[in-house]
Design an enzyme around this catalytic site. Structure first.
Site, short mmCIF file in Angstrom:
data_model
loop_
_atom_site.label_atom_id
_atom_site.label_comp_id
_atom_site.label_asym_id
_atom_site.label_seq_id
_atom_site.Cartn_x
_atom_site.Cartn_y
_atom_site.Cartn_z
N LYS A 1 -73.19 -0.74 73.50
CA LYS A 1 -72.06 -1.64 74.23
C LYS A 1 -72.24 -1.31 75.64
O LYS A 1 -71.84 -2.19 76.68
CB LYS A 1 -70.71 -0.93 73.70
N LYS B 1 -75.80 -12.25 61.37
CA LYS B 1 -74.28 -11.83 60.86
C LYS B 1 -73.32 -12.95 61.13
O LYS B 1 -73.31 -13.56 62.36
CB LYS B 1 -73.90 -10.55 61.10
N LYS C 1 -67.71 -13.54 65.36
CA LYS C 1 -66.55 -14.35 66.23
C LYS C 1 -67.32 -14.69 67.44
O LYS C 1 -66.70 -15.60 68.19
CB LYS C 1 -65.44 -13.52 66.37
#
Ligand code: TRP
Length: 340
Positions: A119, A202, A205
């Protein structure tokens, strides 16, 4: 550690855009666990703000996303009377226990966290301190309730190991048997839902193509359209699992059918194998609409009454606090803080 009674805790990030992957991967599991366990489900708004504001969208978006995600979980079957459903920031004990755990966890442990590295990316100097501390807050979420079982995806395994390390070190350092050694309940790869445009990625969103995913807010027409347009290869549907090897798109659609129908993939192939792919897709479209469209309807119904959703979160926070407050108070005593 039999002194701890079974208690399930899990958390989800507030995001407005939940999709089929979230539903089959997490939500359905959480709904099912209600039948057999005491369950506490938390919208982790404090975790959300650990990333750049451009990621979580700012105050208005955070507020909306928190309500949306709570409504989505209720629409999917979380019963707020049976489970405790609340947002993290309303229960101050999470932050309080995090501070104590900050002084138990070691820098070396956090330096090994792969999700922080992912991240933070290249610009690590510019990551928030909160992002670095994310796993410690997560341990506090869990241990403030003496939770024994935590259903999470594979990607959260390392964070749960850290949670166990914190509990073990706290217990050792203070010579107590106070925090449980929490068991991860890893939700299997069987429920890993892949993109409808690329069976090797995967469902996400953040995929720029909306055709790649089925959003929980999609209309019946959109759901059916996306299934019919889902990428497949030129072959028909095989009648056994071997026939799916090297065919990620077909494998994914069979997996989705099986998960939605509560069947094994073998049984799905037995039923549809050998036939045209298009007729399987029609059946999958019908099943998807039957299972998912009512969730969107129910979610919209719940969101039309913001006072109701807010009431659920407030009630959940009160019930959560009633469990966490005495536990965190005891932790403060154990540390040696003067507790009034
Ligand atoms: N980190 C988890 C995730 O991204 C969310 C989370 C926060 C969580 N606190 C938790 C999950 C406590 C389980 C228990 O999926």
């Amino acid at each position: 550690m039999s002194q701890f009674k079974p208690r399930v805790f899990s958390g989800m990030q507030p995001t407005g855009n939940l999709h089929l992957g979230n539903y089959l991967g997490a939500m359905l599991n959480w709904v099912r666990m209600q039948a057999s366990h005491e369950t506490i489900y938390c919208v982790v708004d404090m975790h959300a703000i650990t990333q750049a504001m451009s990621v979580w969208g700012g105050p208005k978006e955070l507020n909306t996303a928190t309500r949306n995600v709570a409504a989505a979980y209720m629409a999917a079957g979380i019963n707020p009377k049976r489970s405790i459903l609340f947002n993290q920031s309303q229960v101050a004990e999470h932050g309080e226990l995090t501070w104590i755990f900050n002084c138990v966890a070691r820098l070396g442990w956090l330096n090994r966290m792969t999700q922080f590295k992912e991240k933070a990316g290249k610009d690590r100097e510019n990551a928030s301190v909160g992002l670095y501390d994310y796993p410690v807050l997560m341990a506090a979420d869990i241990l403030a309730y003496h939770a024994t079982h935590v259903p999470v995806g594979e990607d959260q395994k390392q964070h749960l190991e850290l949670c166990r390390d914190i509990a073990i070190k706290f217990n050792n350092d203070f010579g107590v048997d106070f925090f449980p050694i929490t068991e991860p309940v890893i939700m299997g790869p069987a429920t890993r839902v892949m993109s409808l445009r690329d069976g090797t990625k995967k469902m996400s969103k953040s995929d720029p193509s909306d055709l790649s995913r089925i959003n929980l807010t999609d209309s019946a027409d959109d759901i059916a359209k996306k299934i019919r347009k889902a990428k497949t290869d030129a072959d028909g549907l095989p009648s056994d699992r071997e026939g799916l090897e090297g065919r990620p798109e077909a494998d994914n659609l069979v997996g989705i059918y099986a998960a939605l129908a509560g069947m094994e993939a073998d049984a799905v192939l037995k039923q549809f194998g050998g036939g045209q792919f298009s007729s399987f897709k029609n059946a999958l479209a019908d099943l998807s609409v039957a299972k998912l469209a009512p969730i969107a309807v129910e979610m919209n119904r719940l969101l039309a009454d913001p006072g109701y959703v807010e009431g659920v979160l407030n009630d959940g926070a009160n019930r959560a606090r009633a469990i966490a407050a005495p536990i965190v108070k005891e932790a403060r005593k154990i540390v040696g803080f003067v507790v009034g």
